[in-house]
Write an enzyme that holds these catalytic residues in place. Structure first.
Site, PDB file in Angstrom:
ATOM      1  N   GLY A  47     -16.574  -6.043   2.239  1.00  0.00           N
ATOM      2  CA  GLY A  47     -16.964  -4.917   1.394  1.00  0.00           C
ATOM      3  C   GLY A  47     -16.442  -5.094  -0.020  1.00  0.00           C
ATOM      4  N   GLY A  55     -13.357  -7.093   8.301  1.00  0.00           N
ATOM      5  CA  GLY A  55     -13.035  -8.505   8.495  1.00  0.00           C
ATOM      6  C   GLY A  55     -11.569  -8.735   8.193  1.00  0.00           C
ATOM      7  NE  ARG A 112       7.784  -4.585  11.508  1.00  0.00           N
ATOM      8  CZ  ARG A 112       7.625  -3.713  12.506  1.00  0.00           C
ATOM      9  NH1 ARG A 112       7.416  -2.446  12.236  1.00  0.00           N
ATOM     10  NH2 ARG A 112       7.686  -4.119  13.749  1.00  0.00           N
ATOM     11  CE  LYS A 124      -4.757 -17.618  13.995  1.00  0.00           C
ATOM     12  NZ  LYS A 124      -5.026 -17.840  15.421  1.00  0.00           N
ATOM     13  N   GLY A 180       0.147  -2.886   1.579  1.00  0.00           N
ATOM     14  CA  GLY A 180      -1.151  -3.508   1.838  1.00  0.00           C
ATOM     15  C   GLY A 180      -1.195  -4.947   1.358  1.00  0.00           C
ATOM     16  CB  VAL A 181      -1.814  -8.106   2.610  1.00  0.00           C
ATOM     17  CG1 VAL A 181      -0.315  -8.022   2.802  1.00  0.00           C
ATOM     18  CG2 VAL A 181      -2.542  -7.874   3.921  1.00  0.00           C
ATOM     19  CD  GLU A 196      -7.852  -3.675  -3.291  1.00  0.00           C
ATOM     20  OE1 GLU A 196      -8.549  -3.439  -4.274  1.00  0.00           O
ATOM     21  OE2 GLU A 196      -7.375  -2.792  -2.558  1.00  0.00           O
TER      22      GLU A 196
HETATM   23 MO1  MOS Z   1     -11.020  -2.199  -2.701  1.00  0.00          MO
HETATM   24  S1  MOS Z   1     -11.881  -2.776  -4.490  1.00  0.00           S
HETATM   25  O1  MOS Z   1     -10.200  -0.784  -3.173  1.00  0.00           O
HETATM   26  O2  MOS Z   1     -12.232  -2.008  -1.547  1.00  0.00           O
END
Ligand code: MOS
Length: 749
Positions: A249, A477, A638, A643, A712-713, A715
């Protein structure tokens, strides 16, 4: 040992590699019809006349809808409209993206080239496509603004959003610059880019009475539900949105676009389920793009490299139909300690499709400018680029004046530099040849905010001893299925194989948009809490049951291990979870959770950080640039799955290679239409373009961010990469390229 953290294979891997994971366009409904969008061929004006006779007369054509005959909607633009744009003033745009103004065949106005202006529905896709080509429109064209240079003469301030002002500052930048020993004043540009998920946008719409079901490729099922409900003047619970799998997305599926509502309009018109799939070309305009930017960076530093001033002024393109701001200055506002800072965001309006979020919106393009400028400053100062960044390390958030919830950037610089062999770099441009090949090493800082939003989940233990946990989230994904299964299994004390996690349905407890890299940090705590609550219920049920070996024990006396409830003091006293359910009557035992953010964001600033190092090889004769290796080191709290985390970060870096070297939507600015709107001409990296990509995740504990300690990972991986490449290109060749992408022609000249 906890299951979270382990590099578990994707729980949905088998479905995906065998082609049995059902993506939105693959749902099969009886009696399905097919819709194809007809797009405008002018950028601005009115539809003067419509001729649908030829299309209408083809066999199998069920309907040809235009603004003249399409059903009238409750909200003509699909959103709560404000003067001059959509509902953009909601708090925290990044976490809760508003629906952009849509074009839904409600008016004769054309806002951009490629806008949906008609919809053909037929009994087969081929017939619909054939008929769509025969729809004739006559336009009364008006002069369009398609010249960025001219649009810049009428800059606008974005509407202010809470926590995200268009202008910020501290100290006195002018005075600090006057006193600075060294200054750079530079202009960087980034082009328009388009999302290219492998799965195109796709919607199947089905009406049953006044209830609507949408099978939609989306990062935001609840957003699609709200937009569809608003459009048709219905209650949200009359709309169900289903989306078990998303084939990428990257932000383009984070908001709801016109085709989603158009599919529902078509299904209503022909009284059949309708499938509407955009082709690749149609994804260049109607479903968002990264806007083009022009960024001025002014830095002033003393002789030791200590920053006295940062000034970052961004102009990004927006659209007449609705506004979107690419918040490039967000990186400069927080990344370095500087006695003064001034940033601004301005918009230049073009008659093009509405831009939108694209992976690390703001940070990806903003870090290109800031981190290139830092490199240019390092050369002026004759200073190592890593040392310059360390000299300006922000020990707290300089914008909010808050401590970081955690920050391991120093360790990222150290670990990344060591793995890369940075100390062996000879700084002089052009000094590291390999035969005729020019070799360059460059680096940059990476950063992305750690976002979180409220989310709900439900967990149930079934009589067969398996657990089902649900939350209306999404898996793009990214690995949501896998990570949530891990979290639930740990919290329940059950083996992974007996826990199923389900997502992607608005009948499930609500979860936020899967954007802003926030899914794990938002949905993870809800899943964790629901699973915990279920575990506690099981323990309470067992200890209250006279038939249980655990009868009479207190809640704190029992552990859950591998599907068993076990007395802590005497592991021989144990009761199997499935037995607890069966004895209790054989009904599933269910627990709900709603996980909200506390006030931690008031007390801490939360961001992920990293450092990226790249090597480039340039052929001096033809200017081709190859990146044989990249090292990225990240502090992301964490690590939930070794993977999938690595895959996410690597995927971000690969996109960074594309952003740095290839990606650009080539517009024909006479007409406002993309000319490379296909995967042959719009270049993204393929395997042959990628060398070794080495990911380091540094040990980082964050007790503030959420109970899982996860940032989060999704972006952060793309951020910094384009700058690191530009810096390496300069190091290799002595050529400073400030305009992305860095194509061979720019290096060769
Ligand atoms: Mo992301 S550009 O916040 O789906």
């Amino acid at each position: 040992m906890s299951i979270v953290g382990q590099g578990i294979d994707r729980v949905d891997a088998r479905l995906k590699v065998t082609g049995t994971a059902t993506y939105s366009a693959e749902h099969k409904l009886p009696n399905m019809a097919y819709a194809v969008i007809v797009q405008s061929t002018i950028p601005k004006g009115r539809i003067a006349a419509v001729d649908t006779a030829a299309a209408q007369s083809l066999p199998g054509v069920l309907a040809v809808l235009t603004h003249q005959n399409a059903p009238r909607l409750a909200k003509p633009h699909g959103s709560e409209t404000r003067q001059g744009g959509g509902e953009q003033s909601k708090p925290d745009q990044k976490q809760s993206p508003p629906t952009p103004r849509l074009t839904l065949l409600q008016e004769d106005r054309v806002y951009y080239n490629g806008q949906p202006v008609a919809l053909v529905v037929a009994d087969t896709f081929e017939r619909a496509r054939d008929a769509a080509r025969r729809v004739r429109m006559r336009y009364a064209a008006e002069p369009a603004q398609l010249d960025f240079a001219k649009a810049k003469q009428q800059l606008r301030r974005p509407e202010p959003q809470p926590g995200r002002p268009s202008d910020t500052g501290r100290g006195n930048v002018e005075r600090s610059l006057q006193r600075a020993a060294t200054r750079v004043d530079l202009l960087y540009t980034t082009p328009m880019e388009n999302h290219n998920p492998i799965e195109p946008h796709a919607t199947i719409a089905q009406w049953e009475g006044d209830r609507l079901t949408l099978y939609d490729a989306t990062q935001n099922i609840s957003g699609a539900q709200r937009t569809a409900a608003l459009s048709f003047g219905m209650q949200p619970d009359q709309v169900r949105v289903v989306c078990p799998f998303v084939g990428g997305g990257f932000g383009s599926k984070g908001t709801t676009w016109s085709h989603v509502v158009l599919a529902a309009i078509a299904a209503k018109a022909v009284q059949r389920p309708v499938k509407l799939v955009l082709d690749r070309t149609q994804m260049y305009g109607p479903v968002g793009a990264r806007p083009l930017t022009e960024q001025r960076l002014v830095l002033g530093a003393n002789a030791q490299g200590k920053l006295a001033a940062i000034r970052h002024d961004t102009i990004s393109s927006t659209a007449t139909l609705d506004d979107f701001t690419e918040p490039c200055t967000s990186v400069s506002r927080i990344l370095y300690a500087s006695e003064s800072l001034q940033t601004s965001q301005r918009l230049a309006t073009l008659d093009v499709g509405v831009p939108t979020y694209m992976r690390a919106p703001g940070e990806a393009s903003g870090s290109f400018a800031l981190e290139s400028a830092l490199d240019e400053l390092a050369y002026r100062l004759n200073m190592d680029p890593v040392a310059l960044r360390l000299a300006n390390y922000a020990e707290k958030d300089p914008e909010k004046d808050l401590p970081w919830s955690s920050k391991s950037l120093r360790e990222c610089y150290r670990a990344g530099a060591e793995r890369f062999g940075w100390s062996r770099r000879s700084p002089k441009p052009g000094s590291m040849r390999n035969g005729r090949t020019l070799v360059g090493w460059g680096m940059a800082t990476a950063t992305y905010p750690a976002n979180r939003k409220g989310a709900k989940a439900v967990a149930a233990l079934l009589p067969d001893g398996t657990a089902v946990v649900r939350s209306g989230s999404h898996d793009l994904g990214t690995g949501t299925y896998t990570v949530m299964t891990q979290i639930a299994a740990d919290a329940l004390g059950m083996p992974l194989s007996r826990v199923r996690f389900q997502l992607g349905d608005t009948t499930m407890p609500e979860a936020p948009v899967s954007g802003g890299s926030q899914t794990v940090a938002s949905v993870g705590p809800a899943v964790h809490q629901a699973a915990r609550a279920l575990r506690d219920k099981l323990i309470a049920t067992a200890t209250a049951d006279t038939a249980s070996p655990l009868h009479g024990l207190g809640a704190g006396d029992v552990d859950a291990v591998d599907g068993w409830l076990v007395a802590r003091a005497d592991p021989a006293r144990r009761d199997q979870m499935r037995t607890v359910v069966t004895r209790a009557g054989g009904q599933a035992i269910v627990a709900n959770a709603s996980a909200e953010q506390g006030d931690e964001k008031k007390r801490y600033s939360m961001h992920a950080f990293g450092a990226v190092f790249v090597e480039v090889h340039i052929d001096p004769d033809v200017g081709t640039i190859h990146v044989p290796r990249v090292v990225g080191a990240y502090g992301i709290g964490r690590m939930m799955n070794a993977k999938t985390t690595r895959s996410q970060l690597m995927g971000g870096i690969v996109w960074g290679l594309g952003m740095g070297l290839m990606e650009k939507t080539e517009m024909d600015w006479r007409f406002g239409r993309a000319v490379n709107a296909n995967l042959a001409d719009y270049h993204v990296p393929v395997n042959a373009d990628c060398g070794a990509i080495d990911i380091i995740v540094v040990d980082e504990e964050d007790r503030q961010i959420n109970e899982l300690g996860a940032k989060g990972v999704g972006e952060i991986g793309i951020t910094g990469v384009a700058a690191a490449i530009a810096n390496a290109v300069y190091h290799a060749s002595g050529k400073r390229i400030r305009d992305l992408p860095i194509t061979p022609d720019k290096v060769m000249v």
